[in-house]
Design an enzyme around this catalytic site. Structure first.
Site, PDB file in Angstrom:
ATOM      1  N   GLU A 172       0.793  -1.223   0.000  1.00  0.00           N
ATOM      2  CA  GLU A 172       0.000   0.000   0.000  1.00  0.00           C
ATOM      3  C   GLU A 172       0.834   1.287   0.000  1.00  0.00           C
ATOM      4  O   GLU A 172       0.790   2.071   0.957  1.00  0.00           O
ATOM      5  CB  GLU A 172      -0.954   0.021   1.202  1.00  0.00           C
ATOM      6  N   GLU A 358      -5.206  -8.671   1.072  1.00  0.00           N
ATOM      7  CA  GLU A 358      -5.872  -8.338   2.341  1.00  0.00           C
ATOM      8  C   GLU A 358      -7.349  -8.087   2.080  1.00  0.00           C
ATOM      9  O   GLU A 358      -7.714  -7.404   1.114  1.00  0.00           O
ATOM     10  CB  GLU A 358      -5.305  -7.062   2.995  1.00  0.00           C
TER      11      GLU A 358
HETATM   12  C1  GBH Z   1      -4.522  -2.008   5.515  1.00  0.00           C
HETATM   13  O1  GBH Z   1      -4.622  -0.673   5.214  1.00  0.00           O
HETATM   14  C2  GBH Z   1      -3.134  -2.258   6.028  1.00  0.00           C
HETATM   15  O2  GBH Z   1      -2.328  -2.875   5.042  1.00  0.00           O
HETATM   16  C3  GBH Z   1      -3.075  -3.037   7.303  1.00  0.00           C
HETATM   17  O3  GBH Z   1      -1.815  -2.922   7.871  1.00  0.00           O
HETATM   18  C4  GBH Z   1      -4.159  -2.551   8.227  1.00  0.00           C
HETATM   19  O4  GBH Z   1      -4.073  -3.129   9.502  1.00  0.00           O
HETATM   20  C5  GBH Z   1      -5.476  -2.883   7.596  1.00  0.00           C
HETATM   21  O5  GBH Z   1      -5.582  -2.323   6.318  1.00  0.00           O
HETATM   22  C6  GBH Z   1      -6.673  -2.403   8.402  1.00  0.00           C
HETATM   23  O6  GBH Z   1      -6.660  -1.024   8.504  1.00  0.00           O
HETATM   24  O7  GBH Z   1      -9.839   7.557   5.644  1.00  0.00           O
HETATM   25  O8  GBH Z   1      -8.221   8.598   4.179  1.00  0.00           O
HETATM   26  O9  GBH Z   1      -7.608   6.600   5.384  1.00  0.00           O
HETATM   27  C7  GBH Z   1      -5.877  -0.204   4.796  1.00  0.00           C
HETATM   28  C8  GBH Z   1      -5.740   1.267   4.487  1.00  0.00           C
HETATM   29  C9  GBH Z   1      -7.745   2.279   5.165  1.00  0.00           C
HETATM   30  C10 GBH Z   1      -6.562   3.057   3.261  1.00  0.00           C
HETATM   31  C11 GBH Z   1      -8.943   3.079   4.751  1.00  0.00           C
HETATM   32  C12 GBH Z   1      -7.762   3.871   2.868  1.00  0.00           C
HETATM   33  C13 GBH Z   1      -9.670   5.070   3.729  1.00  0.00           C
HETATM   34  C14 GBH Z   1      -9.301   6.435   3.361  1.00  0.00           C
HETATM   35  N1  GBH Z   1      -6.943   1.901   4.039  1.00  0.00           N
HETATM   36  N2  GBH Z   1      -8.512   4.239   4.048  1.00  0.00           N
HETATM   37  S1  GBH Z   1      -8.699   7.359   4.732  1.00  0.00           S
END
Ligand code: GBH
Length: 455
Positions: A172, A358
């Site tokens: 990511e 994931e």
């Molecule tokens: C993953 O990220 C990770 O790889 C992992 O480590 C983590 O534990 C898992 O998900 C659960 O969170 O509100 O601007 O952030 C997910 C990352 C989360 C990115 C939701 C986009 C929404 C936009 N994502 N996010 S914001």
């Protein structure tokens, strides 16, 4: 939410790679042991006000000491593969130079145990824990960090290349760049949009150089994991349609296009005109970044609802709240979005093998006196998403595997230990692991698939 039905084990190919995923800083603990250096997440979590309740990854799920039992648990669940990340600061404490043999020994022991039990190790080289010394030298906005990542990839591939088939460079990079350097919601917590876009480029460059290092060491299956989200308009106003294009651009296509089509999209460049002049690009970078891959890892959590409001200081569309049922993270549940995303990737980027690296959800677990952990919502979430993945396979999408996030509860970044994503519950006071109902459901599904497929 429309549940797309119940998944059928017969709907997945015999060689489908079923697994679970974790990341080093979220589970390992042992932050000061065996020569490990500090990463940006140590610094960030130890800075008051950054992480909820002041939680840190110092101890986490103590996987560094309990890994043998954890692998036994994976075998009990019937996993075919385990996706984990290597902590760069365990391998090169300062991010460059001397190699810490004890760090390599830890991962070699883990990999050997997995192989002994017939579980395919799947290594992610970078899941956000940049050595602090490299951040002090500028971090991902600086070109040298990409070169340092390639050196580190070479060290790990040299040590483990003969016993690991599946490799992904980055997890990511959107989070590393935009959450790390623009919103500041993740380490290192900076607020510089131009630096965030430079970080995008240097993460991608590091990926490309890392691919070269992995190939030179004979790695068999090489790819990258992106967090991708379908963008859906909040209403049918024409201005919203353009916002959807912009949001898709800066979250999805800014990575997909340079990796799989050889250049940043023109519209994304135009949208970023007020933010950066792209002067960090050098001749040859585009070809390095577009090195052929064996697979693309897709992390899917939710569909994003898009409104017209721009991100402050940019022309990038803001992501809005979702209207579907919400998980404990406040994220909308949209199983159909997973199938839509997978079909879109095949349509727009061709037949590259895809893996869901994931997918999962946070919910409040109910722990009862008899030690059972009830999480019916998580089971429903997984079942619905697997059914959606199955439909994509039926539609001809080359989906080759699925990894639930996460094997066990862990340090959920800025949310600390307040959010639980595991299919295995962790009691942090005792470090006791208990398989949740969802974990039992997943194990049963995998067993049914194995019985049909005969492996
Ligand atoms: C993953 O990220 C990770 O790889 C992992 O480590 C983590 O534990 C898992 O998900 C659960 O969170 O509100 O601007 O952030 C997910 C990352 C989360 C990115 C939701 C986009 C929404 C936009 N994502 N996010 S914001």
């Amino acid at each position: 939410m429309t549940l797309p039905g119940t998944p059928d084990p017969a709907g997945f190919p015999a060689d489908f790679l079923w697994g679970a995923a974790t990341a080093a800083y979220q589970i390992e603990g042992a932050a000061d042991e065996d020569g490990r250096g500090r990463s940006i997440w140590d610094t960030y979590s130890h800075t008051p006000g950054r992480v909820r309740d002041g939680d840190t990854g110092d101890v986490a799920a103590d996987h560094y000491h309990r890994w043998r039992d954890d692998v036994a648990l994976m075998a009990e669940l019937g996993l075919r593969s385990y996706r984990f990340s290597v902590a760069w600061p365990r391998i090169q404490p300062g991010g460059r130079g001397p190699v810490n043999q004890k760090g390599l020994d830890f991962y070699r022991g883990l990999v050997d145990e997995l192989n002994d039990r017939g579980i395919e190790p799947w290594i992610t080289l970078y899941h956000w824990d940049l050595p602090q010394e490299l951040e002090d030298a500028g971090g991902w906005p600086v070109r040298d960090t990409a070169e340092r990542f390639a050196d580190y990839a070479d060290v790990v591939a040299e040590a483990l290349g003969d016993r690991v088939r599946y490799w992904t460079t980055l997890n990511e990079p959107w989070c590393s760049s935009f959450l790390g350097y623009a919103s500041g919601a993740h380490a290192p917590g900076r607020h510089e949009h131009d630096a965030a876009v430079a970080a995008v480029h240097h993460l991608l460059l590091g990926h490309g150089l890392g691919v070269q290092a992995l190939r030179a060491r004979g790695a068999e299956q090489v790819g990258i994991t992106l967090n991708l989200a379908p963008m859906t308009p909040v209403d049918d106003h024409p201005a919203v349609a353009d916002a959807v294009r912009r949001a898709d651009g800066w979250q999805n296509r800014i990575f997909l296009d340079p990796l799989l089509r050889g250049s940043y999209p023109d519209d994304v460049r135009a949208d970023l005109a007020g933010v950066t002049d792209f002067s960090f690009e050098q001749d040859g970078d585009a070809a390095t970044i577009a090195a052929p891959l064996d697979l693309l890892g897709v992390n899917y959590y939710q569909t994003q609802v898009v409104s017209t409001s721009p991100m402050p200081g940019t022309n990038l569309a803001a992501l809005g709240p979702t209207e579907t049922p919400l998980t404990a993270m406040g994220w909308g549940v949209d199983p159909e979005g997973l199938g839509d995303l997978l079909r879109r990737l095949q349509r727009d980027y061709g037949d590259l093998p895809l893996y869901v690296t994931e997918n999962g959800s946070a919910y409040e677990d109910v722990v009862t006196a008899d030690g059972a952990v009830h999480d019916a919502e998580r089971t429903a979430f997984l079942a619905a998403h697997l059914a959606s993945a199955q439909q994509a396979i039926a539609d001809g999408v080359p989906l080759k595997g699925y990894f639930v996030w996460s094997l066990m509860d862990n340090f959920e970044w800025a949310h600390g230990y307040s959010k639980r994503f595991g299919v295995v519950h962790v009691d942090y006071a005792t470090q006791q692991r208990r398989v949740k109902d969802s974990g039992r459901w997943y194990a049963d599904f995998l067993r049914a698939h194995r019985d049909r497929s005969g492996y």
